[in-house]
Motif scaffolding. Structure first.
Motif, mmCIF file in Angstrom:
data_model
loop_
_atom_site.group_PDB
_atom_site.id
_atom_site.type_symbol
_atom_site.label_atom_id
_atom_site.label_comp_id
_atom_site.label_asym_id
_atom_site.label_seq_id
_atom_site.Cartn_x
_atom_site.Cartn_y
_atom_site.Cartn_z
ATOM 1 N N VAL A 198 -51.805 21.823 -15.323
ATOM 2 C CA VAL A 198 -52.739 20.695 -14.103
ATOM 3 C C VAL A 198 -51.835 20.948 -12.767
ATOM 4 C CG1 VAL A 198 -53.420 19.594 -16.089
ATOM 5 C CG2 VAL A 198 -51.579 18.967 -14.979
ATOM 6 N N THR A 199 -52.576 20.846 -11.993
ATOM 7 C CA THR A 199 -52.370 20.375 -10.156
ATOM 8 C C THR A 199 -52.804 19.716 -10.012
ATOM 9 O OG1 THR A 199 -52.770 23.068 -10.524
ATOM 10 C CG2 THR A 199 -52.818 21.775 -8.303
ATOM 11 N N GLY A 200 -51.645 19.101 -9.168
ATOM 12 C CA GLY A 200 -52.143 17.232 -8.667
ATOM 13 C C GLY A 200 -51.359 17.371 -7.318
ATOM 14 N N ARG A 201 -51.373 16.731 -6.565
ATOM 15 C CA ARG A 201 -50.333 16.393 -5.729
ATOM 16 C C ARG A 201 -49.439 14.728 -5.403
ATOM 17 N NH1 ARG A 201 -51.422 18.862 -0.782
ATOM 18 N NH2 ARG A 201 -53.235 19.625 -1.242
ATOM 19 N N THR A 216 -38.209 11.973 -10.205
ATOM 20 C CA THR A 216 -39.649 12.221 -10.054
ATOM 21 C C THR A 216 -40.387 11.804 -9.341
ATOM 22 O OG1 THR A 216 -40.238 9.734 -11.381
ATOM 23 C CG2 THR A 216 -39.199 11.330 -12.694
ATOM 24 N N ALA A 217 -41.202 13.482 -9.732
ATOM 25 C CA ALA A 217 -42.385 13.463 -8.671
ATOM 26 C C ALA A 217 -43.485 12.937 -9.214
ATOM 27 C CB ALA A 217 -42.796 15.464 -8.997
ATOM 28 N N ASN A 218 -44.350 12.127 -8.890
ATOM 29 C CA ASN A 218 -45.552 11.415 -8.866
ATOM 30 C C ASN A 218 -47.460 12.373 -9.249
ATOM 31 O OD1 ASN A 218 -44.020 9.052 -9.481
ATOM 32 N ND2 ASN A 218 -45.420 7.439 -9.483
ATOM 33 N N VAL A 219 -47.645 12.732 -9.579
ATOM 34 C CA VAL A 219 -48.597 13.956 -9.649
ATOM 35 C C VAL A 219 -49.923 13.140 -9.952
ATOM 36 C CG1 VAL A 219 -49.349 15.962 -10.731
ATOM 37 C CG2 VAL A 219 -47.308 15.742 -10.723
ATOM 38 N N GLU A 220 -50.225 13.023 -8.774
ATOM 39 C CA GLU A 220 -51.584 12.345 -8.406
ATOM 40 C C GLU A 220 -52.762 13.591 -8.635
ATOM 41 O OE1 GLU A 220 -51.705 10.626 -4.762
ATOM 42 O OE2 GLU A 220 -50.125 9.320 -5.086
ATOM 43 N N LEU A 221 -53.522 13.440 -9.920
ATOM 44 C CA LEU A 221 -54.288 14.779 -10.155
ATOM 45 C C LEU A 221 -56.112 14.557 -9.335
ATOM 46 C CD1 LEU A 221 -54.258 14.732 -13.763
ATOM 47 C CD2 LEU A 221 -52.800 15.882 -12.444
ATOM 48 N N PRO A 222 -56.886 15.416 -8.674
ATOM 49 C CA PRO A 222 -58.358 15.212 -8.290
ATOM 50 C C PRO A 222 -59.259 15.026 -8.992
ATOM 51 C CG PRO A 222 -57.127 17.417 -8.816
ATOM 52 C CD PRO A 222 -55.815 16.892 -9.020
ATOM 53 N N GLU A 223 -60.543 14.359 -8.647
ATOM 54 C CA GLU A 223 -61.323 14.370 -9.757
ATOM 55 C C GLU A 223 -61.819 15.718 -9.976
ATOM 56 O OE1 GLU A 223 -65.981 13.087 -9.094
ATOM 57 O OE2 GLU A 223 -64.831 12.515 -7.692
ATOM 58 N N GLY A 224 -61.798 15.826 -10.771
ATOM 59 C CA GLY A 224 -62.428 17.027 -12.034
ATOM 60 C C GLY A 224 -61.198 17.625 -12.391
ATOM 61 N N GLU A 279 -48.506 20.053 -2.934
ATOM 62 C CA GLU A 279 -49.279 20.470 -4.481
ATOM 63 C C GLU A 279 -48.440 21.169 -4.948
ATOM 64 O OE1 GLU A 279 -53.556 21.962 -4.453
ATOM 65 O OE2 GLU A 279 -52.138 23.397 -4.999
ATOM 66 N N ILE A 280 -48.634 20.384 -6.195
ATOM 67 C CA ILE A 280 -47.644 21.286 -7.061
ATOM 68 C C ILE A 280 -49.003 21.494 -8.907
ATOM 69 C CG2 ILE A 280 -47.509 19.069 -8.348
ATOM 70 C CD1 ILE A 280 -44.188 20.042 -8.756
ATOM 71 N N THR A 281 -47.681 22.586 -9.249
ATOM 72 C CA THR A 281 -48.431 22.621 -10.963
ATOM 73 C C THR A 281 -47.784 22.249 -11.609
ATOM 74 O OG1 THR A 281 -50.250 24.494 -9.705
ATOM 75 C CG2 THR A 281 -49.962 24.452 -12.270
ATOM 76 N N VAL A 282 -48.052 21.872 -13.183
ATOM 77 C CA VAL A 282 -47.366 21.143 -13.972
ATOM 78 C C VAL A 282 -48.101 22.048 -14.917
ATOM 79 C CG1 VAL A 282 -45.872 19.478 -15.294
ATOM 80 C CG2 VAL A 282 -46.257 19.368 -13.212
ATOM 81 N N GLY A 283 -46.441 22.988 -15.742
ATOM 82 C CA GLY A 283 -47.264 23.847 -17.276
ATOM 83 C C GLY A 283 -46.571 23.299 -18.147
ATOM 84 N N PRO A 320 -42.796 30.297 -11.607
ATOM 85 C CA PRO A 320 -43.420 29.493 -11.134
ATOM 86 C C PRO A 320 -44.475 29.581 -12.292
ATOM 87 C CG PRO A 320 -42.836 31.080 -9.982
ATOM 88 C CD PRO A 320 -42.411 31.124 -11.204
ATOM 89 N N ALA A 321 -44.998 28.238 -12.441
ATOM 90 C CA ALA A 321 -46.353 27.851 -13.366
ATOM 91 C C ALA A 321 -47.153 28.081 -12.952
ATOM 92 C CB ALA A 321 -46.793 26.026 -13.307
ATOM 93 N N TYR A 322 -48.493 29.277 -13.926
ATOM 94 C CA TYR A 322 -49.772 29.192 -13.164
ATOM 95 C C TYR A 322 -50.398 28.810 -12.292
ATOM 96 C CZ TYR A 322 -54.996 28.524 -13.372
ATOM 97 O OH TYR A 322 -55.295 28.727 -13.656
ATOM 98 N N GLU A 323 -50.586 29.074 -11.440
ATOM 99 C CA GLU A 323 -51.119 28.529 -10.210
ATOM 100 C C GLU A 323 -52.412 27.894 -10.066
ATOM 101 O OE1 GLU A 323 -49.495 26.627 -7.340
ATOM 102 O OE2 GLU A 323 -47.869 28.339 -7.703
ATOM 103 N N GLY A 324 -52.776 26.877 -10.953
ATOM 104 C CA GLY A 324 -54.275 26.732 -11.417
ATOM 105 C C GLY A 324 -54.791 25.565 -12.257
ATOM 106 N N GLY A 325 -55.444 24.952 -12.612
ATOM 107 C CA GLY A 325 -55.689 23.622 -13.538
ATOM 108 C C GLY A 325 -55.999 23.339 -13.063
ATOM 109 N N GLY A 326 -56.763 22.492 -12.086
ATOM 110 C CA GLY A 326 -57.431 21.156 -11.231
ATOM 111 C C GLY A 326 -57.756 21.280 -10.015
ATOM 112 N N ARG A 327 -57.830 22.214 -9.496
ATOM 113 C CA ARG A 327 -57.939 23.247 -8.013
ATOM 114 C C ARG A 327 -59.243 22.494 -7.353
ATOM 115 N NH1 ARG A 327 -54.162 27.900 -6.394
ATOM 116 N NH2 ARG A 327 -55.416 28.347 -8.407
#
Length: 327
Positions: A198-201, A216-224, A279-283, A320-327
């Motif tokens: 998943v990807t968020g900011r 820790t990084a708080n990862v805020e996920l976008p709509e969708g 932007e950060i992607t977490v796998g 690096p994690a797959y660059e995707g999952g929520g952008r």
């Protein structure tokens, strides 16, 4: 791939008649997660294209998953963002990707009516779909209906049996259930790229982690954004600004902090960068334990240090994690 890509065509079957296309093979599906079963179907379509007169192939999909249209108030169950889904579909190099609007009038078309409109707009020589494919009002249309329509119009239809793994069909629904159960390793084995992401900011956090020695990084996920796996602590990887790190990941609001609001936090091992706003992607790679409430900060710190040690054992060479999952 985006709507600006020349290969992507938006088709409204109630407004657009002839798209000027004539494709050899048309693969149809939602393709959420683009799992290994989807990949097999796309590879089959691409292989068949060379044997048709047109020598080309296309993918037909919806702009967004109809399931979310019918259940707008339900928690998200998608496995990837719409943008990532189109981008990964484009990786198979179809000549065209045709997207349907996810609207009630389009979803409500009778199967025969939909096929007639599709035949005029796209003119496929062959359909390739999963054997369980359903379409049209009430999901009444089946592969049998496509084959019957195709016989009248000189168009073949191939309903591929679902790919199986460990004795069960590979489907997006199965992967969602695995994520809900926290069986991330089984889910990863079925997914494109072998890693659920998943990807968020990164947003502002509470600061307790930094005070206790593990920021820790708080990862805020976008709509969708895609669904999160079952609450708990995971070993995984994270990528930010092109760099990859091993990561200890917490899913769900930490029980030890009553004011916690962010459902996804990640401690990136050996990362000294200020990630705020990035932007950060977490796998996710392995579920380590359930989340629980600790009686003291010392007990919490000891548990997290244990989690970090297990992450180091699990993720020996982070990439690096797959660059995707929520952008």
């Amino acid at each position: 791939m985006s709507a600006s890509d020349g290969r992507v065509i938006s088709w409204d079957p109630l407004a657009d008649d002839d798209l000027g296309l004539s494709v050899g093979v048309l693969a149809i599906g939602i393709f959420d997660g683009l799992h290994i079963g989807h990949r097999a179907l796309l590879e089959e379509a691409r292989a068949h294209a060379a044997d048709t007169k047109a020598g080309s192939w296309a993918v037909l999909t919806f702009e967004s998953d109809p399931d979310e249209f019918f259940h707008p108030d339900a928690p998200t169950r998608r496995l990837m963002s719409d943008a990532d889904r189109l981008a990964l579909l484009a990786g198979y190099c179809p000549d065209r990707i045709v997207t349907l609007p996810t609207r009630a009038d389009v979803l409500g078309l009778a199967p025969e009516d939909f096929l007639e409109r599709l035949g005029v707009a796209v003119r496929p020589e062959r359909f390739v779909v999963g054997a369980d494919f359903r379409f049209g009002a009430g999901n009444a249309g089946t592969v049998v209906d496509i084959a019957r329509w195709g016989r009248r119009h000189g168009c073949a239809c191939e309903g591929l049996e679902l790919l199986e793994s460990d004795g069960a069909p590979v489907t997006s629904t199965r992967i969602r259930r695995l994520l809900q159960d926290g069986d991330i390793e089984a889910a990863n084995a079925l997914l494109y790229g072998g890693r659920y992401c998943v990807t968020g900011r990164v947003g502002h956090g509470r600061g307790e982690g930094g005070r206790l020695g593990f920021a820790t990084a708080n990862v805020e996920l976008p709509e969708g954004a895609p669904m999160l796996p079952k609450d708990g602590v995971y070993a995984g990887v994270a990528s930010a600004d092109g760099e990859g790190y091993a990561a200890a990941i917490n899913v769900g609001r930490p029980p030890s902090f009553a004011d916690a609001t962010c459902p996804l936090e990640a401690h990136l091992l050996d990362c000294s960068e200020d990630l705020y706003g990035q932007e950060i992607t977490v796998g996710f790679l392995q579920r380590l334990r359930d989340s629980r409430r600790f009686d003291s900060e010392a007990e919490l710190a000891e548990a997290v240090q244990g989690d970090i040690a297990r992450v180091r054992e699990t993720v020996s060479a982070p990439v690096p994690a797959y660059e995707g999952g929520g952008r």
